[in-house]
Scaffold this motif. Structure first.
Motif, PDB file in Angstrom:
ATOM      1  N   ARG A 215      26.175  41.782  23.690  1.00 64.22           N
ATOM      2  CA  ARG A 215      24.736  41.557  23.708  1.00 64.22           C
ATOM      3  C   ARG A 215      24.143  42.319  24.873  1.00 64.22           C
ATOM      4  O   ARG A 215      24.822  42.569  25.886  1.00 64.22           O
ATOM      5  N   LYS A 216      22.879  42.692  24.750  1.00 65.90           N
ATOM      6  CA  LYS A 216      22.215  43.311  25.878  1.00 65.90           C
ATOM      7  C   LYS A 216      22.123  42.300  27.014  1.00 65.90           C
ATOM      8  O   LYS A 216      21.641  41.186  26.826  1.00 65.90           O
ATOM      9  N   GLN A 217      22.577  42.705  28.164  1.00 64.83           N
ATOM     10  CA  GLN A 217      22.703  41.777  29.286  1.00 64.83           C
ATOM     11  C   GLN A 217      21.365  41.202  29.725  1.00 64.83           C
ATOM     12  O   GLN A 217      21.264  40.023  30.050  1.00 64.83           O
ATOM     13  N   ALA A 218      20.316  42.007  29.729  1.00 64.37           N
ATOM     14  CA  ALA A 218      19.009  41.550  30.200  1.00 64.37           C
ATOM     15  C   ALA A 218      18.481  40.402  29.351  1.00 64.37           C
ATOM     16  O   ALA A 218      17.750  39.536  29.848  1.00 64.37           O
ATOM     17  N   GLN A 219      18.863  40.355  28.101  1.00 63.50           N
ATOM     18  CA  GLN A 219      18.390  39.305  27.199  1.00 63.50           C
ATOM     19  C   GLN A 219      19.249  38.056  27.261  1.00 63.50           C
ATOM     20  O   GLN A 219      18.842  37.002  26.796  1.00 63.50           O
ATOM     21  N   ALA A 220      20.432  38.164  27.854  1.00 62.36           N
ATOM     22  CA  ALA A 220      21.404  37.073  27.761  1.00 62.36           C
ATOM     23  C   ALA A 220      21.556  36.241  29.022  1.00 62.36           C
ATOM     24  O   ALA A 220      22.042  35.118  28.961  1.00 62.36           O
ATOM     25  N   LEU A 221      21.129  36.758  30.181  1.00 60.28           N
ATOM     26  CA  LEU A 221      21.534  36.111  31.430  1.00 60.28           C
ATOM     27  C   LEU A 221      20.438  35.407  32.204  1.00 60.28           C
ATOM     28  O   LEU A 221      20.713  34.819  33.245  1.00 60.28           O
ATOM     29  N   GLY A 222      19.195  35.427  31.736  1.00 62.18           N
ATOM     30  CA  GLY A 222      18.114  34.869  32.539  1.00 62.18           C
ATOM     31  C   GLY A 222      18.359  33.471  33.046  1.00 62.18           C
ATOM     32  O   GLY A 222      18.442  33.235  34.248  1.00 62.18           O
ATOM     33  N   SER A 223      18.481  32.496  32.154  1.00 59.74           N
ATOM     34  CA  SER A 223      18.633  31.094  32.540  1.00 59.74           C
ATOM     35  C   SER A 223      20.047  30.622  32.266  1.00 59.74           C
ATOM     36  O   SER A 223      20.286  29.704  31.484  1.00 59.74           O
ATOM     37  N   THR A 224      21.018  31.235  32.924  1.00 58.59           N
ATOM     38  CA  THR A 224      22.421  30.888  32.722  1.00 58.59           C
ATOM     39  C   THR A 224      23.086  30.579  34.053  1.00 58.59           C
ATOM     40  O   THR A 224      22.586  30.963  35.121  1.00 58.59           O
ATOM     41  N   PRO A 225      24.236  29.901  34.048  1.00 56.46           N
ATOM     42  CA  PRO A 225      24.962  29.661  35.305  1.00 56.46           C
ATOM     43  C   PRO A 225      25.322  30.942  36.031  1.00 56.46           C
ATOM     44  O   PRO A 225      25.324  30.988  37.263  1.00 56.46           O
TER      45      PRO A 225
ATOM     46  N   GLN B 148      36.181  48.069  27.672  1.00 52.21           N
ATOM     47  CA  GLN B 148      36.339  48.906  26.492  1.00 52.21           C
ATOM     48  C   GLN B 148      36.965  48.056  25.391  1.00 52.21           C
ATOM     49  O   GLN B 148      38.067  47.526  25.558  1.00 52.21           O
ATOM     50  N   PRO B 149      36.271  47.859  24.266  1.00 56.66           N
ATOM     51  CA  PRO B 149      36.855  47.054  23.189  1.00 56.66           C
ATOM     52  C   PRO B 149      38.231  47.577  22.797  1.00 56.66           C
ATOM     53  O   PRO B 149      38.410  48.787  22.618  1.00 56.66           O
ATOM     54  N   PRO B 150      39.206  46.692  22.701  1.00 52.83           N
ATOM     55  CA  PRO B 150      40.556  47.124  22.315  1.00 52.83           C
ATOM     56  C   PRO B 150      40.561  47.788  20.946  1.00 52.83           C
ATOM     57  O   PRO B 150      39.764  47.452  20.061  1.00 52.83           O
ATOM     58  N   LYS B 151      41.454  48.729  20.780  1.00 51.12           N
ATOM     59  CA  LYS B 151      41.564  49.429  19.507  1.00 51.12           C
ATOM     60  C   LYS B 151      41.894  48.434  18.394  1.00 51.12           C
ATOM     61  O   LYS B 151      42.788  47.604  18.529  1.00 51.12           O
ATOM     62  N   GLY B 152      41.145  48.501  17.309  1.00 54.84           N
ATOM     63  CA  GLY B 152      41.383  47.630  16.188  1.00 54.84           C
ATOM     64  C   GLY B 152      40.628  46.306  16.234  1.00 54.84           C
ATOM     65  O   GLY B 152      40.643  45.550  15.258  1.00 54.84           O
ATOM     66  N   ALA B 153      39.949  46.025  17.353  1.00 56.66           N
ATOM     67  CA  ALA B 153      39.206  44.766  17.455  1.00 56.66           C
ATOM     68  C   ALA B 153      37.939  44.818  16.618  1.00 56.66           C
ATOM     69  O   ALA B 153      37.322  45.873  16.449  1.00 56.66           O
ATOM     70  N   ASP B 154      37.566  43.686  16.078  1.00 56.35           N
ATOM     71  CA  ASP B 154      36.328  43.555  15.320  1.00 56.35           C
ATOM     72  C   ASP B 154      35.180  43.421  16.327  1.00 56.35           C
ATOM     73  O   ASP B 154      35.154  42.475  17.124  1.00 56.35           O
ATOM     74  N   VAL B 155      34.234  44.358  16.333  1.00 54.80           N
ATOM     75  CA  VAL B 155      33.139  44.367  17.307  1.00 54.80           C
ATOM     76  C   VAL B 155      31.837  43.935  16.623  1.00 54.80           C
ATOM     77  O   VAL B 155      31.404  44.556  15.637  1.00 54.80           O
ATOM     78  N   ILE B 156      31.231  42.882  17.169  1.00 55.10           N
ATOM     79  CA  ILE B 156      29.973  42.358  16.645  1.00 55.10           C
ATOM     80  C   ILE B 156      28.894  42.595  17.684  1.00 55.10           C
ATOM     81  O   ILE B 156      28.990  42.108  18.821  1.00 55.10           O
ATOM     82  N   ARG B 157      27.871  43.332  17.339  1.00 53.11           N
ATOM     83  CA  ARG B 157      26.791  43.626  18.276  1.00 53.11           C
ATOM     84  C   ARG B 157      25.571  42.792  17.911  1.00 53.11           C
ATOM     85  O   ARG B 157      25.119  42.803  16.755  1.00 53.11           O
ATOM     86  N   GLN B 158      25.036  42.069  18.884  1.00 50.70           N
ATOM     87  CA  GLN B 158      23.900  41.188  18.640  1.00 50.70           C
ATOM     88  C   GLN B 158      22.646  41.683  19.337  1.00 50.70           C
ATOM     89  O   GLN B 158      22.717  42.454  20.281  1.00 50.70           O
TER      90      GLN B 158
END
Length: 214
Positions: free
Chosen positions: A102-112, A204-214
């Motif tokens: 996920r884009k970091q700027a959208q994910a971290l505002g109100s988090t621990p 770096q996503p490991p080779k063969g990993a399923d990558v989900i972009r949100q």
């Protein structure tokens, strides 16, 4: 002169004794530009009808460089990585061989993570949280942060600091979400301002990993 100096030390000691969790948070954010530690996390899920409360324990390591770079590496009981590289927040589940980004700027505002590693200063935190000092408990100084955004999943975050000579030591995180689930992280082997490798937060996503972009 000796009397004046002694009075100064007494006064300074009294001021230090009055330091609270909010002041400790401010000093920590101002002084700790990087850090690393080990942690144990206990997640407590509230009891449901016909079921007892459940608890889940995990452990791992934590590193950060302020602002905006950190990683939690869960080692037991399941391997999982949460890495923020400054632009993207990555979650890697080893067993599933799945990566979520996920884009970091959208994910971290109100988090621990914003409280202890991501936000550059106290003023930036106060844009997203209402902060208040709590009474000392279990030998720690506590500060509570309540997200200002009402639509989020977090209800409150408490951060516990252990008094130290220069920089307060991060000791605990107590996180309560809007579903009544509580996560308590206790930190050990804390190092303040260690030298961390330039690529420590590169993922770096490991080779063969399923990558989900949100």
């Amino acid at each position: 002169m000796k009397i004046i100096f002694a009075l100064f030390l007494i006064a300074f000691g009294a001021m230090s004794a009055r330091a609270d969790g909010l002041e400790s948070l401010e000093v920590f954010m101002r002084s700790a530009s990087s850090g690393r530690a080990e942690f144990t996390q206990v997640v407590s899920m509230p009891a449901r009808e016909g079921q007892a409360a459940r608890h889940k324990t995990s452990s791992g390591s934590f590193e950060f460089v302020r602002p905006n770079r950190f990683k939690f590496i869960y080692k037991k009981p399941f391997e999982q990585s949460i890495v923020a590289d400054g632009q993207t927040l990555w979650l890697y589940d080893v067993d599933l061989n799945q990566v979520t980004s996920r884009k970091q700027a959208q994910a971290l505002g109100s988090t621990p993570a914003a409280l202890i590693a991501s936000a550059p200063d106290l003023r930036a935190l106060q844009a997203d949280f209402t902060l208040a000092a709590l009474p000392d408990k279990d030998g720690l100084q506590w500060v509570e942060a309540k997200p200002k955004a009402k639509e989020g999943q977090l209800q409150s975050i408490r951060v516990g600091f252990r008094a130290a000579d220069k920089v307060p030591e991060l000791a605990a995180l107590d996180i309560l979400d809007s579903f009544g689930q509580r996560s308590v992280l206790n930190f050990s082997k804390v190092e303040i301002n260690p030298r961390l490798a330039a690529d420590a937060f590169r993922f770096q996503p490991p080779k063969g990993a399923d990558v989900i972009r949100q």
